[in-house]
Design a protein around this motif. Structure first.
Motif: not given
Length: 153
Positions: A13-17, A19-27, A31-44
């Motif tokens: 999740g961190k790796w995806i997030y 790279w997404t922030v690097y490519h698209h910017g933080a805000a 990037s928000d979707m990538a951050g949510e994906m990170w959280l969902l992966l941790i929860q699952l």
């Protein structure tokens, strides 16, 4: 596993997030979707692991079976994630072959993000996977949390 490297839910999740922030910017919405994906992966991952640890202590057969069903469905979601990641690997490899050695990681990471979140690529599958994990989490919390907190009742 992604390109031969083993990731746990948090590091993937961190790796995806990252790279997404690097490519698209933080805000940005992506990037928000990538951050949510990170959280969902941790929860699952966390809920599956916790369930596997506690299920042998669950006394009631019906409750044990429900927890085991959730473990199995969580593993099926994990398999869907693996399939999605595999679909993102080929474009990464293709991008790495086009570039000089110094640019391999950068171009491959960007290509991964473009594939995972690209409208013309795997965005629909990514969104569907995330929605399935959200629903699994809600159902897990409603059906399993109390059992896992008091497995001997």
């Amino acid at each position: 596993m992604l390109l031969g490297s083993v990731f746990d839910a948090n590091s993937l999740g961190k790796w995806i997030y990252d790279w997404t922030v690097y490519h698209h910017g933080a805000a940005t919405p992506i990037s928000d979707m990538a951050g949510e994906m990170w959280l969902l992966l941790i929860q699952l991952s966390g809920k599956i692991k916790r369930s596997e640890e506690i299920v042998p202590k669950v006394r009631a057969q019906e409750n044990r079976e429900m927890i085991e069903d959730f473990i199995e469905s969580g593993e099926r979601l994990t398999d869907k994630l693996r399939t999605l990641l595999k679909r993102c690997e080929a474009p990464m490899l293709k991008a790495s072959k086009k570039r000089e050695a110094a640019q391999l990681g950068k171009n491959s990471g960007i290509e991964f993000v473009e594939t995972l979140f690209g409208r013309e690529r795997e965005l629909e599958k990514t969104e569907r996977f995330m929605q399935q994990v959200r629903l699994w989490n809600l159902r897990f919390d409603a059906n399993c949390e109390d059992i896992l907190k008091r497995p001997t009742q």
